[in-house]
Design an enzyme around this catalytic site. Structure first.
Site, PDB file in Angstrom:
ATOM      1  N   HIS A   1      37.356  40.739  42.451  1.00 33.49           N
ATOM      2  CA  HIS A   1      38.614  39.997  42.397  1.00 33.49           C
ATOM      3  C   HIS A   1      38.735  39.146  41.127  1.00 33.49           C
ATOM      4  O   HIS A   1      39.773  38.526  40.920  1.00 33.49           O
ATOM      5  CB  HIS A   1      38.709  39.095  43.623  1.00 33.49           C
ATOM      6  N   ASP A   2      37.678  39.087  40.329  1.00 33.84           N
ATOM      7  CA  ASP A   2      37.731  38.314  39.074  1.00 33.84           C
ATOM      8  C   ASP A   2      37.827  39.219  37.859  1.00 33.84           C
ATOM      9  O   ASP A   2      37.762  38.740  36.722  1.00 33.84           O
ATOM     10  CB  ASP A   2      36.461  37.463  38.924  1.00 33.84           C
TER      11      ASP A   2
ATOM     12  N   ASP B   1      28.943  31.981  46.140  1.00 33.51           N
ATOM     13  CA  ASP B   1      29.731  31.802  44.932  1.00 33.51           C
ATOM     14  C   ASP B   1      28.938  30.994  43.886  1.00 33.51           C
ATOM     15  O   ASP B   1      28.299  29.993  44.238  1.00 33.51           O
ATOM     16  CB  ASP B   1      30.991  31.012  45.334  1.00 33.51           C
TER      17      ASP B   1
ATOM     18  N   GLU C   1      26.238  35.235  43.453  1.00 32.31           N
ATOM     19  CA  GLU C   1      27.006  35.437  42.224  1.00 32.31           C
ATOM     20  C   GLU C   1      26.278  34.649  41.150  1.00 32.31           C
ATOM     21  O   GLU C   1      26.200  33.419  41.218  1.00 32.31           O
ATOM     22  CB  GLU C   1      28.437  34.928  42.379  1.00 32.31           C
TER      23      GLU C   1
ATOM     24  N   ASP D   1      32.136  34.698  52.180  1.00 30.26           N
ATOM     25  CA  ASP D   1      31.995  34.201  50.814  1.00 30.26           C
ATOM     26  C   ASP D   1      31.794  32.693  50.926  1.00 30.26           C
ATOM     27  O   ASP D   1      32.693  31.984  51.382  1.00 30.26           O
ATOM     28  CB  ASP D   1      33.300  34.515  50.063  1.00 30.26           C
TER      29      ASP D   1
HETATM   30  C1  GLC Z   1      33.643  32.542  41.400  1.00 30.20           C
HETATM   31  C2  GLC Z   1      34.743  33.273  42.130  1.00 30.20           C
HETATM   32  C3  GLC Z   1      36.040  32.962  41.458  1.00 30.20           C
HETATM   33  C4  GLC Z   1      36.275  31.482  41.539  1.00 30.20           C
HETATM   34  C5  GLC Z   1      35.082  30.694  40.970  1.00 30.20           C
HETATM   35  C6  GLC Z   1      35.134  29.258  41.365  1.00 30.20           C
HETATM   36  O1  GLC Z   1      33.490  32.959  40.099  1.00 30.20           O
HETATM   37  O2  GLC Z   1      34.452  34.635  42.187  1.00 30.20           O
HETATM   38  O3  GLC Z   1      37.102  33.686  42.002  1.00 30.20           O
HETATM   39  O4  GLC Z   1      37.422  31.147  40.805  1.00 30.20           O
HETATM   40  O5  GLC Z   1      33.869  31.177  41.469  1.00 30.20           O
HETATM   41  O6  GLC Z   1      34.841  29.106  42.722  1.00 30.20           O
END
Ligand code: GLC
Length: 558
Positions: free
Chosen positions: A323-324, A198, A249, A97
């Protein structure tokens, strides 16, 4: 989708909660290694591990202070090397990641910037105060409050789209980009087989830093140079490594941009996560509310994304949870009434669409929301910040706790249940987070039961590989009488599949529920279902939470 990834499927490991090998209550790389045979049995091809690089853990590792070293609490470089070697031997690719929109404020680059080093100040986004001394613009941090933090010693603000301790990197600076590409090369040499990037569609900020307009997309989402930067990264790093799987993402993305990011001809990313279908249970499109699932919205959103991205030659990441997100079974299924059947139904709706599946640890065991009832049970910075914000808005303690119980990211972060021993076999010590009500069944029990959710997922992943032609074919939605019934065809060059799922506890005659276009009369063959169904004919009734995949025009099986 590139041909090389037509059979790819990702299993997401949230490292903190997957498996603890040393009894400190926190998952680690050695624990992931021990869990590899399990992931292999499930049938995924890639293992995406959430961040394990050095980090003060203000945001669970999404605040990296050193991109080339392992956070000691997760293990050592040797552990990582061993993990990669063993994954290789099992035919699994390890994915990292990569958090490249921002670093931790503890990163040496940011520390030097704060100490006045001009070179490193240009690694971040420092701006003068507005004429009134306030923040340079109205951008808000995703975790609440202004996205700008004032540094009195420099008389400047710096940008942090996330926590104050997560300053945004300045991708306009070619030196920054080169540093990041070098980091990727470093990890490729260690045998890493893929990267999840990310919030990658937030890296390019419009250089005039305009105010965000309420109700419109923020100016830093899919910013002016984002495709140029991602393409540049692709060519700089992956031109020599065509086997690497890259996932973006893409928060707040639209269909057009996701297609651009993931169209193989453009050489940017292989696939991307969009989050619009995750809003189908929000009230007024707001996360921090209590809400009920709107099936119509869920279906329209999913179907329009699948059709749109297919037309744009892009590739969607298929996911229900990560995980979010709160647990999929709690949001889209029936955890209290028919957990097993509904978990299989929820899986079937999504994973037969075209794209690359991403399965979040524990989803294949029917894990549920944690059901926390007190603020002390929460660990996540976002939940704790929003508790304060919602209370300040005048909401009662009870209401705020109900909202958190439904929305908190901690719902997806409770520990993985390996067996029925102490702390679900996750640790011999005290787990860092309480499990609450999240466990339905342990992995050990699920693997023993032939008709378990685990085996349904396992079979589904294997079947997907057998039906790749249809899966990579055209998506055609079918009309249904009720919003909670999802039906579509996948038409490849050699075969056609029919997918029908009832995401409700109501039943009805199949021919009345779904516009079947005469399929009742055609020879069909059952591919997968979550109940006993006729092999060579469609059932007459659509039962509660029923899910079925049929091959059409199929030869009769004896
Ligand atoms: C993404 C991650 C999340 C994190 C955010 C900031 O959305 O999945 O868990 O808090 O980025 O890095």
């Amino acid at each position: 989708m590139r041909d090389i990834h037509r059979k790819a499927s990702i299993y997401q490991v949230y490292i903190k909660s997957f498996r603890d090998s040393n009894g400190d209550g926190m998952g680690d790389l050695e624990g992931v290694r021990q869990g590899l045979p399990y992931i292999r049995r499930l049938g995924a091809t890639h293992v995406w591990i959430t961040p394990f690089l050095c980090s003060p853990q203000d945001d669970n590792g999404y605040d990296v202070s050193d991109y080339r070293n392992i956070e000691p609490m997760f293990g050592t470089m040797r552990d990582l090397e061993r993990l990669v070697t063993e994954a290789d031997a099992l035919g699994l690719g390890i994915m990292m990641d990569m958090v490249f929109n921002h670093t931790s404020s503890q990163h040496v680059w940011f520390q030097k910037a704060l100490a006045g080093d001009k070179k490193y100040q240009d690694y971040y986004i420092f701006r003068d105060p507005a004429p009134d001394g306030g923040a340079p613009n109205n951008w808000q941090s995703s975790f609440g409050g202004s996205a700008w933090e004032f540094v009195p010693a420099l008389n400047k603000y710096y940008l942090h789209l996330y926590a104050v301790s997560q300053p945004d990197l300045n991708w306009e600076n070619p030196q920054v980009r080169q540093e990041l590409y070098d980091i990727l090369q470093f990890w490729l040499q260690k045998g890493i087989k893929g990267f999840r990037f990310d919030v990658i569609n937030e890296i390019s900020k419009p250089q005039d830093f305009p105010d965000a307009v309420p109700g419109q997309r923020e100016p830093f989402i899919n910013g002016p140079r984002v495709h140029e930067f991602v393409h540049e990264m692709n060519r700089a790093v992956f031109a020599e490594h065509p086997e690497i799987l890259t996932v973006g993402e893409l928060a707040g993305c639209d269909i057009q941009n996701l297609s651009w990011f993931t169209d193989p001809a453009r050489q940017e990313l292989d696939t991307g996560f969009q989050f619009h279908h995750m809003r189908a249970d929000y009230t007024d499109n707001q996360k921090w509310t209590e809400g009920r699932l709107n099936h119509r919205l869920l279906k329209d959103t999913l179907f329009s994304w699948v059709e749109g991205v297919e037309k744009g030659s892009g590739c969607l990441s298929l996911f229900w949870s990560n995980h979010d997100q709160p647990r999929a079974l709690s949001r889209f299924g029936d955890p209290a009434g028919q957990p097993e059947k509904s978990a299989k139904a929820v899986a079937t709706v999504l994973y037969w669409m075209g794209g690359i599946p991403s399965i979040f640890q524990g989803e294949e065991l029917g894990m549920k929301n944690a059901g926390f009832t007190a603020l002390e049970q929460y660990k996540d910075v976002e939940s704790i910040n929003h508790y304060k914000i919602l209370r300040e808005q005048g909401k009662s303690e009870e209401e705020v706790l109900r909202i958190l119980a439904q929305r908190s990211r901690d719902n997806g972060r409770t520990v993985f249940p390996w067996d029925c021993s102490h702390a679900h076999g996750f640790t011999t010590g005290e787990p860092w987070i309480w499990s609450g009500d999240s466990v339905l069944c342990s992995a050990e029990e699920e693997e023993k039961k032939p008709d378990s959710i685990f085996h349904f997922y396992q079979r589904m992943l294997a079947l997907r590989c057998e039906h790749v032609d249809a899966l990579c074919g055209t998506f055609r939605p079918l009309h249904t009488a009720r919003d909670a019934v999802f039906a579509y065809e996948k038409c490849g060059t050699e075969e056609k599949l029919l997918v029908i799922v009832n995401l409700s506890d109501q039943s009805g005659a199949l021919a009345e529920e779904v516009e079947l276009k005469g399929y009742e009369a055609e020879p069909v063959c059952l591919v997968q279902a979550n109940e006993e169904l006729p092999k060579n004919a469609l059932p007459r009734q659509l039962m509660p939470w029923s899910a079925m995949v049929y091959k059409l025009n199929a030869k009769q099986e004896k």
